[in-house]
Motif scaffolding. Structure first.
Motif, mmCIF file in Angstrom:
data_model
loop_
_atom_site.group_PDB
_atom_site.id
_atom_site.type_symbol
_atom_site.label_atom_id
_atom_site.label_comp_id
_atom_site.label_asym_id
_atom_site.label_seq_id
_atom_site.Cartn_x
_atom_site.Cartn_y
_atom_site.Cartn_z
ATOM 1 N N ARG A 123 34.649 67.036 62.865
ATOM 2 C CA ARG A 123 34.999 66.200 64.017
ATOM 3 C C ARG A 123 36.501 65.943 64.068
ATOM 4 O O ARG A 123 37.103 65.949 65.153
ATOM 5 C CB ARG A 123 34.232 64.881 63.946
ATOM 6 C CG ARG A 123 34.534 63.903 65.067
ATOM 7 C CD ARG A 123 33.637 62.675 64.941
ATOM 8 N NE ARG A 123 33.982 61.655 65.916
ATOM 9 C CZ ARG A 123 34.868 60.673 65.696
ATOM 10 N NH1 ARG A 123 35.489 60.606 64.521
ATOM 11 N NH2 ARG A 123 35.131 59.782 66.637
ATOM 12 N N HIS A 176 27.821 61.174 65.510
ATOM 13 C CA HIS A 176 28.904 61.817 66.260
ATOM 14 C C HIS A 176 29.178 63.242 65.792
ATOM 15 O O HIS A 176 30.192 63.831 66.162
ATOM 16 C CB HIS A 176 30.168 60.965 66.166
ATOM 17 C CG HIS A 176 30.072 59.687 66.943
ATOM 18 N ND1 HIS A 176 30.716 59.485 68.149
ATOM 19 C CD2 HIS A 176 29.361 58.554 66.713
ATOM 20 C CE1 HIS A 176 30.433 58.282 68.605
ATOM 21 N NE2 HIS A 176 29.601 57.693 67.752
ATOM 22 N N GLU A 179 30.354 66.015 68.215
ATOM 23 C CA GLU A 179 31.757 66.058 68.606
ATOM 24 C C GLU A 179 32.529 67.058 67.744
ATOM 25 O O GLU A 179 33.587 67.546 68.155
ATOM 26 C CB GLU A 179 32.376 64.662 68.500
ATOM 27 C CG GLU A 179 31.762 63.673 69.480
ATOM 28 C CD GLU A 179 32.291 62.254 69.313
ATOM 29 O OE1 GLU A 179 33.264 62.045 68.560
ATOM 30 O OE2 GLU A 179 31.720 61.338 69.936
ATOM 31 N N GLY A 180 32.001 67.373 66.578
ATOM 32 C CA GLY A 180 32.611 68.380 65.724
ATOM 33 C C GLY A 180 31.930 69.733 65.819
ATOM 34 O O GLY A 180 32.155 70.612 64.983
#
Length: 220
Positions: A123, A176, A179-180
């Protein structure tokens, strides 16, 4: 029981809104319903390496909290401090039996190891446009999520049947991971675990960014 379940004045949290390490602390402050104020540190501008910040944390990392005369860095250490100092029932979040406490510590190690060098690192590459190749980081992320998927098939939370500091420490960078560039589609148990954390009273989310697979999902 802790000496007091309320700070004398709001706790100051130094951090950055896109940091999962900072979100751990912000989330736990919210779950404990503790008063706090945030001071954003300009990480891209390297404000965390200026003398005034290094006086709070020589490692130049966020988060840092100030609670009266107490100045403390490291997200997992801060979680332990807040729990022992302010939680009405500290055993609710950090089991008092040897095995339960060890299970939480085991997942603290995961948060500082496989999580940090897998989905969190991938990310960061996407978020800041670093030239690093994220392929190995994504491989580490999937290897971790495969383990978590099997682990969560038999229990609701990482350290047992109830949520603990282990879940708080690992939530943000798993949630999250897209997102990476790391998809959670294949990990139904992991996604169900995320939903259980998000259903906790007082839960607050971390700001999402339109990068990686998250950007593709918004465009779809």
């Amino acid at each position: 029981m802790p000496a007091s379940t309320r700070p004398a004045r709001p706790i100051t949290l130094y951090g950055h809104p896109l940091s999962g390490h900072v979100h751990r602390v912000r989330l736990f402050l919210a779950l404990l319903d503790l008063p706090f104020e945030t001071i954003d540190v300009d990480i891209p501008g390297r404000a965390n390496h200026r003398p005034e910040f290094l006086a709070r944390n020589l490692f130049g990392q966020v988060p840092v909290i100030e609670d009266g005369e107490v100045v403390l860095a490291d997200s997992n250490a801060i979680l332990v401090y807040l729990n022992e100092r302010y939680a009405p029932d500290p055993g609710r979040w950090m089991p008092r039996d040897a095995f339960g406490a060890a299970q939480v510590q085991r997942w603290f190690s995961v948060a500082a190891g496989q999580l940090a060098f897998g989905p969190a690192a991938a990310r960061v590459v996407a978020l800041f446009g670093r030239p690093d190749d994220p392929a190995e980081m994504r491989q580490r992320a999937h290897a971790l999520f495969e383990v978590m998927e099997r682990h969560l098939a038999s229990q609701a939370f990482l350290a047992g049947a109830a949520s603990t500091l282990a879940d708080i420490a690992n939530y943000a960078y798993v949630a999250h991971a897209p997102e990476g560039g790391v998809s959670l589609a294949a990990y139904a148990n992991v996604r169900a675990w995320l939903a259980r954390i998000e259903a906790l009273p007082g839960f607050v989310p971390m700001a999402r960014t339109r990068i990686g697979l998250s950007a593709q999902a918004e465009a779809a």
